[in-house]
Design an enzyme around this catalytic site. Sequence first.
Site, short mmCIF file in Angstrom:
data_model
loop_
_atom_site.label_atom_id
_atom_site.label_comp_id
_atom_site.label_asym_id
_atom_site.label_seq_id
_atom_site.Cartn_x
_atom_site.Cartn_y
_atom_site.Cartn_z
N TYR A 113 0.86 -1.19 0.00
CA TYR A 113 0.00 0.00 0.00
C TYR A 113 0.89 1.23 0.00
O TYR A 113 1.97 1.22 -0.60
CB TYR A 113 -0.96 -0.07 1.20
CG TYR A 113 -2.14 0.85 1.07
CD1 TYR A 113 -2.94 0.85 -0.08
CD2 TYR A 113 -2.46 1.73 2.10
CE1 TYR A 113 -4.01 1.71 -0.21
CE2 TYR A 113 -3.55 2.59 1.99
CZ TYR A 113 -4.31 2.58 0.84
OH TYR A 113 -5.37 3.44 0.73
N LYS A 168 -20.92 -19.99 -10.29
CA LYS A 168 -20.13 -19.86 -11.51
C LYS A 168 -18.70 -19.45 -11.16
O LYS A 168 -17.72 -19.98 -11.72
CB LYS A 168 -20.78 -18.79 -12.41
CG LYS A 168 -20.44 -18.89 -13.86
CD LYS A 168 -21.36 -19.88 -14.54
CE LYS A 168 -21.15 -19.90 -16.02
NZ LYS A 168 -22.13 -20.76 -16.71
#
Length: 459
Positions: A113, A168
């Site tokens: 970060y 899915k």
Amino acid sequence: MAVPSPGYSITLRVATAVGQASTSDLVAAAAATGAAITALDVVESTPDTVVIDVSADTRDVAHAEEVSTELSALSGVDVRKVSDRTFLLHLGGKLESTPKVPLRNRDDLSRAYTPGVARVCKAIAANKDDARRLTIKRNTVAVVTDGTAVLGLGDIGPEAAMPVMEGKAVLFKQFAGVDAWPVALDTKDTEEIIAICKAIAPAYGGINLEDISAPRCFEIERRLRAELDIPVFHDDQHGTGIVTLAALKNALKVVGKDIGDVRIVVSGVGAAGHAIIRLLQVAGARTIIACGRDGAIGPDSVVDTEHKVWLKENTNPEGFSGTLKEAVVGADVFIGVSAPNILDGSDIAAMNDGALVFAMANPDPEVDPAEALKHAAVVATGRSDYPNQINNVLAFPGIFRGLLDAEATDVDESIMVAAADAIASCIPEEDLHPGYVVPSVFDPEVAKKVAEAVAAVSR
């Protein structure tokens, strides 16, 4: 036709007095209702009482209640709880986000970060193509739906579509290592769906359109393919078409026929039927009759959508006009992506010798598979409890794996045919037989071969 299914699996927690009702009594009572016992687990035992979890597959909710009632009626038996194993599996959803990099200390945080991440952002700003190399874009697919054509349930909305979209995404990861995420849209507006997909595209390496009703799905896919630089694939159309073509190639080998010589009848002229027909023609099929609710689409048919106009102009070279039942007389192949129980055994008996029947309506096929098997050489369905399951999971994970690996920007029919050939090749010709023309979805070679074939054609 209904048989016990894992989709209606239950676990009954049963307490019985020791010596009053044995395990065999519990099994016999459940089996007498037609349930399939899958497991027995003793969870507690005292000198006076034993508690057993009885797991069973049932036909539906009413059948599950019948099993509970029958066990409760046994002397000395107390059914304490009935759990629906399918709902338990879905509690809290089926996906989670996990980091790929460690955050053990301030040094790790500074690189993952701020401030270190700013350098990576600047690199991508200078060259947007680096997003594929330096972000999740290289391996991530958006599974986009508006919830208007979910499985056999129809327009149930985006919230209700989420369990399917999550499933899915699980399949993408399990079978091809592709990270996928559900994007359920609370709009049915074609232009708005297109705009949203274009707006989120920078984060994804591909878009899998799912369970969007026809005819809007055709326009959405066509526009997105033209306007985006990542592959867009409507699985309800092309995934079904690819696996159907793979199964047909193998089934034709079993009966010794050529795709260019057979007469094919397709029941269903929506997204799946249209895509199947187009792909079969690319593969060499010449005589295809498409049948909708009003019978065969032919030269004199009145049609109201663009895709049906295409079917009118590009299928039925014989100019046949009649019902589906009339169309299958003398046909070599029947492919159904329509509605349950619209044909019977006598219809299949009227087909040509060595008939191939792909009845893929779910959960109940267009014809009872047991009746079809009395007359057809090969029978396939969309169900997992019959041989030769035509399942899209054989196609889409490997296809997107190959597209992402090749950094592809589009999907065309040459890629789809290559994928179908790869799926078909997973069964050696010497192993083909009427009950084995489609490989198992758990065959690890399927996604690998499909990915390799797709990447080779895409590069």
